[in-house]
Design a protein around this motif. Structure first.
Motif, PDB file in Angstrom:
ATOM      1  N   ASN A   1       0.868  -1.181   0.000  1.00 28.60           N
ATOM      2  CA  ASN A   1       0.000   0.000   0.000  1.00 28.60           C
ATOM      3  C   ASN A   1       0.904   1.229   0.000  1.00 28.60           C
ATOM      4  OD1 ASN A   1      -2.939  -1.163   0.951  1.00 28.60           O
ATOM      5  ND2 ASN A   1      -1.239  -2.310   1.828  1.00 28.60           N
ATOM      6  N   ILE A   2       0.712   2.138  -0.948  1.00 30.62           N
ATOM      7  CA  ILE A   2       1.578   3.310  -1.015  1.00 30.62           C
ATOM      8  C   ILE A   2       0.748   4.599  -1.074  1.00 30.62           C
ATOM      9  CG2 ILE A   2       3.522   2.108  -2.055  1.00 30.62           C
ATOM     10  CD1 ILE A   2       2.732   3.193  -4.748  1.00 30.62           C
ATOM     11  N   ASP A   3       1.322   5.642  -0.494  1.00 32.79           N
ATOM     12  CA  ASP A   3       0.646   6.933  -0.490  1.00 32.79           C
ATOM     13  C   ASP A   3       1.687   8.026  -0.237  1.00 32.79           C
ATOM     14  OD1 ASP A   3      -1.690   8.574  -0.611  1.00 32.79           O
ATOM     15  OD2 ASP A   3      -1.573   8.838   1.558  1.00 32.79           O
ATOM     16  N   THR A   4       1.407   9.221  -0.745  1.00 35.36           N
ATOM     17  CA  THR A   4       2.315  10.353  -0.596  1.00 35.36           C
ATOM     18  C   THR A   4       1.735  11.379   0.360  1.00 35.36           C
ATOM     19  OG1 THR A   4       3.049  10.061  -2.891  1.00 35.36           O
ATOM     20  CG2 THR A   4       3.629  12.135  -1.821  1.00 35.36           C
ATOM     21  N   LEU A   5       2.565  11.846   1.282  1.00 35.73           N
ATOM     22  CA  LEU A   5       2.155  12.858   2.249  1.00 35.73           C
ATOM     23  C   LEU A   5       2.938  14.145   1.994  1.00 35.73           C
ATOM     24  CD1 LEU A   5       0.326  13.175   4.791  1.00 35.73           C
ATOM     25  CD2 LEU A   5       2.351  12.639   6.160  1.00 35.73           C
ATOM     26  N   ASP A   6       2.220  15.249   1.889  1.00 34.69           N
ATOM     27  CA  ASP A   6       2.852  16.558   1.703  1.00 34.69           C
ATOM     28  C   ASP A   6       3.152  17.142   3.078  1.00 34.69           C
ATOM     29  OD1 ASP A   6       3.677  19.103   1.070  1.00 34.69           O
ATOM     30  OD2 ASP A   6       1.918  19.616  -0.132  1.00 34.69           O
ATOM     31  N   MET A   7       4.429  17.314   3.391  1.00 31.70           N
ATOM     32  CA  MET A   7       4.829  17.837   4.696  1.00 31.70           C
ATOM     33  C   MET A   7       4.825  19.370   4.740  1.00 31.70           C
ATOM     34  SD  MET A   7       5.243  15.037   6.295  1.00 31.70           S
ATOM     35  CE  MET A   7       6.044  15.566   7.806  1.00 31.70           C
ATOM     36  N   ILE A   8       4.451  19.992   3.636  1.00 35.75           N
ATOM     37  CA  ILE A   8       4.318  21.447   3.494  1.00 35.75           C
ATOM     38  C   ILE A   8       5.666  22.172   3.489  1.00 35.75           C
ATOM     39  CG2 ILE A   8       3.190  23.543   4.335  1.00 35.75           C
ATOM     40  CD1 ILE A   8       1.277  21.330   3.373  1.00 35.75           C
ATOM     41  N   GLN A   9       6.500  21.874   4.478  1.00 37.10           N
ATOM     42  CA  GLN A   9       7.790  22.561   4.577  1.00 37.10           C
ATOM     43  C   GLN A   9       8.934  21.633   4.167  1.00 37.10           C
ATOM     44  OE1 GLN A   9       7.200  23.734   8.758  1.00 37.10           O
ATOM     45  NE2 GLN A   9       7.281  25.869   8.075  1.00 37.10           N
ATOM     46  N   LYS A  10      10.010  22.232   3.674  1.00 35.39           N
ATOM     47  CA  LYS A  10      11.154  21.455   3.219  1.00 35.39           C
ATOM     48  C   LYS A  10      12.165  21.223   4.338  1.00 35.39           C
ATOM     49  CE  LYS A  10      11.071  22.670  -1.683  1.00 35.39           C
ATOM     50  NZ  LYS A  10      11.861  23.189  -2.834  1.00 35.39           N
ATOM     51  N   SER A  11      12.768  20.048   4.305  1.00 31.85           N
ATOM     52  CA  SER A  11      13.839  19.730   5.258  1.00 31.85           C
ATOM     53  C   SER A  11      15.121  20.408   4.804  1.00 31.85           C
ATOM     54  CB  SER A  11      14.056  18.222   5.324  1.00 31.85           C
ATOM     55  OG  SER A  11      14.651  17.763   4.122  1.00 31.85           O
ATOM     56  N   ILE A  12      16.163  20.289   5.610  1.00 32.40           N
ATOM     57  CA  ILE A  12      17.453  20.871   5.252  1.00 32.40           C
ATOM     58  C   ILE A  12      18.005  20.227   3.974  1.00 32.40           C
ATOM     59  CG2 ILE A  12      18.838  19.255   6.617  1.00 32.40           C
ATOM     60  CD1 ILE A  12      19.490  23.042   6.284  1.00 32.40           C
ATOM     61  N   ALA A  13      17.562  19.013   3.684  1.00 35.37           N
ATOM     62  CA  ALA A  13      17.994  18.308   2.472  1.00 35.37           C
ATOM     63  C   ALA A  13      17.143  18.671   1.261  1.00 35.37           C
ATOM     64  CB  ALA A  13      17.952  16.804   2.698  1.00 35.37           C
ATOM     65  N   GLY A  14      16.135  19.534   1.473  1.00 34.10           N
ATOM     66  CA  GLY A  14      15.285  19.969   0.374  1.00 34.10           C
ATOM     67  C   GLY A  14      14.081  19.086   0.118  1.00 34.10           C
ATOM     68  N   ASN A  15      13.798  18.141   1.026  1.00 38.50           N
ATOM     69  CA  ASN A  15      12.669  17.228   0.843  1.00 38.50           C
ATOM     70  C   ASN A  15      11.382  17.812   1.415  1.00 38.50           C
ATOM     71  OD1 ASN A  15      14.162  15.073  -0.368  1.00 38.50           O
ATOM     72  ND2 ASN A  15      15.012  14.610   1.653  1.00 38.50           N
ATOM     73  N   ARG A  16      10.306  17.651   0.662  1.00 33.39           N
ATOM     74  CA  ARG A  16       8.990  18.125   1.110  1.00 33.39           C
ATOM     75  C   ARG A  16       7.963  16.991   1.186  1.00 33.39           C
ATOM     76  NH1 ARG A  16       5.123  23.053  -1.262  1.00 33.39           N
ATOM     77  NH2 ARG A  16       3.149  22.089  -0.614  1.00 33.39           N
TER      78      ARG A  16
END
Length: 202
Positions: free
Chosen positions: A13-28
């Motif tokens: 089962n897969i799903d994408t979650l938008d964390m709204i803000q970016k991490s220091i590595a640029g991941n959102r």
């Protein structure tokens, strides 16, 4: 010797979650994958929510889960089916990747989150675990708690996901006293005596 610990169709089962803000590595974005039955899971993070990024995360998680479950592929364990929502990130290159892997592609209906409740529930638990871990790690007599929490959210989520795998998640696991990792690995993932480390037995 064939392992018979996986009597069900191996469905991720897969799903994408938008964390709204970016991490220091640029991941959102956080792509979550959880296996039916054992509820063993993994995450992959990315800067973008598109089919290319999603495919990259899907391949990373699929490989890690298959390698953990069946090192070297001796028993032939493979993810066979993917259950997802109809989001555009699962189209294009992602559909091509699943077709290449001979994956059964099960798409849910629009705005029917209950259809993929297993991964939605994992999202919720990981959010709670990550919040607790961040408070413990970053709270103090300074004004940077929120900044540090945002900067490290991807690393914290990855750690929380692995910690969750080494707990009893399903009712069956709780009754048997085995963790999701132990069930997923046919009880080959065990705690090394006297340490907090989890290793595979031989």
């Amino acid at each position: 010797r064939e392992c018979r610990c996986w009597p069900w169709l191996a469905t991720a089962n897969i799903d994408t979650l938008d964390m709204i803000q970016k991490s220091i590595a640029g991941n959102r974005y956080c792509l979550n994958m959880v296996i039916n039955g054992t509820q063993y899971g993994d995450i992959a993070t990315s800067a973008n929510k598109d089919s290319v990024s999603t495919t990259r995360g899907y391949r990373q998680m699929k490989q890690r889960i298959e390698a953990f479950t069946d090192p070297g592929g001796k028993s032939g364990y493979k993810v066979q089916s993917v259950k997802r929502d109809p989001g555009t990130e699962f189209l294009g290159e992602m559909k091509s990747a699943m077709a290449e892997d001979n994956i059964i592609d099960v798409a849910g209906e629009v705005n029917r989150h209950t259809e993929n409740a297993i991964v939605e529930n994992r999202h919720r638990i990981l959010q709670n675990m990550s919040a607790t871990m961040s408070i413990t790690a970053f709270e103090g007599e300074h004004e940077q708690s929120e900044e540090l929490t945002t900067a490290a959210w991807d690393e914290v989520q990855a750690t929380a996901s692995q910690l969750m795998n080494h707990t009893c998640i399903t009712e069956t696991q709780k009754r048997a006293g085995v963790t999701a990792a132990e069930e997923q690995s046919c009880a080959q993932a065990t705690r090394w005596p006297g340490t907090g480390l989890w290793v595979r037995g031989h």
